[in-house]
Design a protein around this motif. Structure first.
Motif, PDB file in Angstrom:
ATOM      1  N   ILE A 334       0.832  -1.251   0.107  1.00 29.14           N
ATOM      2  CA  ILE A 334       0.027  -0.049   0.011  1.00 29.14           C
ATOM      3  C   ILE A 334       0.828   1.277  -0.079  1.00 29.14           C
ATOM      4  CG2 ILE A 334      -1.742   1.343   1.363  1.00 29.14           C
ATOM      5  CD1 ILE A 334      -2.643  -1.449   2.330  1.00 29.14           C
ATOM      6  N   ALA A 335       1.989   1.348   0.834  1.00 32.63           N
ATOM      7  CA  ALA A 335       2.757   2.310   0.964  1.00 32.63           C
ATOM      8  C   ALA A 335       3.237   2.749  -0.395  1.00 32.63           C
ATOM      9  CB  ALA A 335       3.915   2.269   1.931  1.00 32.63           C
ATOM     10  N   ARG A 336       3.951   1.693  -1.228  1.00 29.60           N
ATOM     11  CA  ARG A 336       4.540   1.868  -2.273  1.00 29.60           C
ATOM     12  C   ARG A 336       3.444   2.180  -3.562  1.00 29.60           C
ATOM     13  NH1 ARG A 336       8.224   3.810  -5.603  1.00 29.60           N
ATOM     14  NH2 ARG A 336       8.982   2.485  -7.399  1.00 29.60           N
ATOM     15  N   SER A 337       2.339   1.862  -3.443  1.00 36.03           N
ATOM     16  CA  SER A 337       1.357   2.275  -4.569  1.00 36.03           C
ATOM     17  C   SER A 337       1.059   3.543  -4.162  1.00 36.03           C
ATOM     18  CB  SER A 337       0.285   1.397  -4.330  1.00 36.03           C
ATOM     19  OG  SER A 337       0.394   0.021  -4.472  1.00 36.03           O
ATOM     20  N   VAL A 338       0.796   3.814  -2.990  1.00 37.07           N
ATOM     21  CA  VAL A 338       0.579   5.319  -2.892  1.00 37.07           C
ATOM     22  C   VAL A 338       1.706   6.505  -3.095  1.00 37.07           C
ATOM     23  CG1 VAL A 338      -0.060   7.337  -1.026  1.00 37.07           C
ATOM     24  CG2 VAL A 338      -1.190   4.893  -1.020  1.00 37.07           C
ATOM     25  N   GLU A 339       2.928   6.054  -2.980  1.00 36.42           N
ATOM     26  CA  GLU A 339       4.228   6.788  -3.348  1.00 36.42           C
ATOM     27  C   GLU A 339       4.195   6.886  -4.797  1.00 36.42           C
ATOM     28  OE1 GLU A 339       7.934   7.843  -4.572  1.00 36.42           O
ATOM     29  OE2 GLU A 339       7.033   5.750  -4.917  1.00 36.42           O
ATOM     30  N   ILE A 340       4.043   5.797  -5.512  1.00 30.96           N
ATOM     31  CA  ILE A 340       3.851   5.930  -6.926  1.00 30.96           C
ATOM     32  C   ILE A 340       2.968   6.818  -7.319  1.00 30.96           C
ATOM     33  CG2 ILE A 340       3.578   4.495  -8.997  1.00 30.96           C
ATOM     34  CD1 ILE A 340       4.742   2.216  -7.690  1.00 30.96           C
TER      35      ILE A 340
END
Length: 662
Positions: A334-340
């Motif tokens: 989730i963290a990576r998806s939001v950062e992208i």
């Protein structure tokens, strides 16, 4: 003599031949051609077609490049060994997925035993960096749950999400109606999302589909690996049983292990059938004794559960630190998806509003993500120093889908404008610009609020007062709706750059002079008069075009109006239908003359007129016959009004219309 030009020509010719071998030929035809005619290009085409999916499964399970490549080769060797026993060869992708997963598990077990025997840690092969950006626990659990699905649910996921087939083609290969495929695909994704949630991985069905699709094409199969696999397969199919020099010992061991395991599974299935009769012969008496014993058991006894049914352990929130954002969420995925997404919106919104990208920030913007049920929300706080943003923190709540589609672009717009001005914006302008940058669903909701506010004169905030707010008033909905409408009016009158210049001028010399300098209005009152008139004209235009609102759809007695609006000359027949419903929960209107409840719980309508509401459009159906697949089977027609429709199949004459909502 140099040979490179000739080698290039040979490779080019082979590439063309390979494309011709695979283009337009189904898996069944390619496999049959290799088995019966020893067509080497057919086998190579299969490796190229399914190799990315097989390698990606092996990488997800094994997390080691060398082990994954061995498992990749072994999976295709198992295909050669078991090809004659594959019943549905057009569904080879589904079969290969199961073999790849089983082979990777076997390889992981072997690798664990091998490394456990190693005394010197330096002798252990290094773990390769994972090719994916998804956390290991999510990948392992995702494949575990996908492999556990029954074939009728797993097959559409493999074909649509992992292989990338369009749904019409997937339905053709499976031999299902398109509606059945849609329903089972949605069901499978929902089951996977629910299973992952039980393990502490909060993903929606849409996020699961996106995760599978994104990583289905992530594995680029190395050319040398493809060549080695094809060479080995051809040698073995030619009768070269001496594997030395053709296939590695590890690949040979994996192949034998998986083939034996598949044989044992088949034998166990046969044994179960043989023993079932004997078992059923004793069931009646055993059931009697067990029931009696259960009746004497104390109420407080807790039955043992499997480990996978145990509640997930609480884990600390994961963080992902990117170039300009530091995202904290429940899982690394989730963290990576939001950062992208945040980086993408940062670029898009800066170009949209400023005409240029923002420079990198010296300090990252902190984003806290909370996945929750219900409505979504967002908030961003700033600290300004020397006409610059010194610190910025963002909080996002809601489902991951709504966060990515609506809340994140909304809040990123706040961030872009705050960094541009270096000071707080007027509240109406800040919120209005952010809503203008959000998705259609949020803008449509805001426009409905504006209708309510204009219909209640006591709620309307005069523009002179609206521009003075530095914080939210008691009626925040009025500020949101009027701010969005005023910003939209100014942007459409000229452009975004002029609007930003208008705000800058107002900060220096006041609103009246800014309105006259940039838009030609002598003061805010003149601006307000033209703006409100524009709003009323927009609403009248929507009403004249027959635009339907959410409220009109769920209103009592709206069935005839909706049918007349959408079916026109065919309305008279629809209006005199025997039965009409207006479902206010799922927002659909349906009319029919005859209802039959089928044995499997589905509903047959003959004929059918149907209007289905989506967030941005109405879809209309008119068919001589329609089959409704419901969330839960029903037993009588009266239950249809409160049922939830998953799919509509129309095998008879059908007319479909799409109508955008204004």
């Amino acid at each position: 003599m140099p040979t490179r030009p000739m080698s290039n020509v040979i490779r080019h010719v082979r590439r063309i031949a390979l494309q011709q071998a695979g283009t337009g030929r189904s898996d069944k035809l390619l496999l049959d051609a290799f088995l019966t005619q020893k067509d080497q290009l057919a086998f190579e085409a299969l490796v190229h077609r399914h190799g990315p999916m097989v390698l990606e499964v092996c990488r997800r399970v094994l997390r080691n490049a060398h082990d994954a490549e061995d498992a990749f080769q072994a999976a295709f060797m198992v295909l050669l060994r078991k090809a004659h026993s594959i019943g549905k060869r057009d569904l080879l992708a589904n079969w290969l997925y199961g073999v790849a997963y089983r082979t990777a598990l076997k390889a992981r077990t072997n690798a664990g035993r091998r490394r456990a025997r190693e005394r010197d840690p330096k002798a252990m092969p290094p773990e390769s960096a994972p090719a994916q950006e998804i956390p290991e626990e999510l990948l392992a659990q995702l494949d575990l749950e996908l492999n556990r699905l029954p074939e009728k649910l797993r097959a559409p996921v493999v074909l649509c999400d992992l292989q990338g087939l369009v749904r019409k083609e997937a339905a053709r290969r499976l031999g299902w109606p398109l509606g059945t495929l849609n329903w089972r695909l949605a069901r499978a994704r929902a089951v996977l999302a629910r299973k992952l949630t039980r393990h502490g991985l909060a993903l929606s069905a849409g996020a699961v589909a996106a995760c599978l699709a994104r990583h289905a094409t992530a594995a680029a199969v190395p050319a040398l690996l493809v060549a080695a696999t094809v060479k080995t397969g051809i040698a073995i199919s030619a009768g070269n049983t001496a594997t030395g020099g053709v296939i590695s010992a590890n690949v040979a061991s994996l192949t034998e292990g998986v083939v034996k395991a598949m044989l044992l599974t088949k034998l166990k299935g046969i044994s179960v059938v043989v023993l079932l009769a004997a078992f059923l012969g004793t069931c009646a008496s055993q059931l009697h004794h067990q029931t009696a014993a259960a009746a004497q058991s104390p109420v407080g006894v807790t039955l043992p559960v499997q480990a996978e049914d145990a509640p997930p352990k609480e884990e600390p929130a994961s963080a992902f630190h990117g170039k300009n954002f530091s995202v904290h969420a429940a899982t690394p995925e989730i963290a990576r998806s939001v950062e992208i997404a945040a980086e993408r919106y940062r670029k898009e919104k800066a170009l949209e509003w400023l005409g240029k990208e923002l420079p990198p920030w010296p300090e990252r913007c902190s984003i806290q993500v909370e996945i929750t049920a219900g409505d979504s929300s967002g908030a961003t706080t700033f600290q300004f120093e020397d006409d610059k943003v010194a610190h910025q923190n963002m909080l996002l709540k809601g489902s991951l889908d709504r966060i990515l589609a609506a809340e994140l672009p909304h809040e990123i717009t706040h961030v872009v404008l705050a960094n541009y001005f270096g000071r707080p914006l007027p509240r109406w302008a800040d919120e209005g610009a952010a809503i203008l940058s959000s998705d259609d669903l949020q803008r449509k909701k805001t426009e409905r609020f504006l209708r309510q506010i204009l219909a209640s004169p006591d709620r309307f905030i005069p523009l002179r007062r609206l521009v003075s707010f530095t914080d939210f008033p008691k009626d925040a909905a009025a500020l949101y709706a009027e701010g969005y409408s005023a910003v939209r009016f100014l942007v459409e009158a000229k452009d975004r750059g002029t609007f930003l210049d208008f705000i800058s001028t107002a900060n220096l010399v006041g609103w009246d002079e800014a309105a006259e300098r940039h838009y030609g209005y002598v003061n805010l009152e003149a601006f307000e008069k033209v703006w409100v008139e524009w709003v009323k004209q927009q609403m009248a235009k929507d009403d004249k075009e027959g635009s339907l609102t959410d409220e009109s759809l769920v209103a009592e007695g709206s069935e005839d109006r909706l049918l007349a609006t959408f079916f026109g000359s065919g309305y008279s027949e629809a209006a005199h239908a025997t039965t009409k419903w207006n479902s206010r929960r799922d927002r659909w209107v349906i009319a029919t003359q005859k209802i039959d409840i089928l044995k499997d719980g589905r509903v047959k309508l003959a004929p059918c007129w149907c209007v289905v509401y989506d967030p941005n459009r109405f879809t209309t159906y008119h068919s001589d016959e329609a089959i409704l697949t419901l969330e839960k089977p029903i037993s009588k027609a009266a239950e249809l009004a409160s049922a939830r429709i998953f799919a509509i199949e129309t095998p008879g004459k059908m007319q479909i219309g799409l109508h955008r909502i204004k």
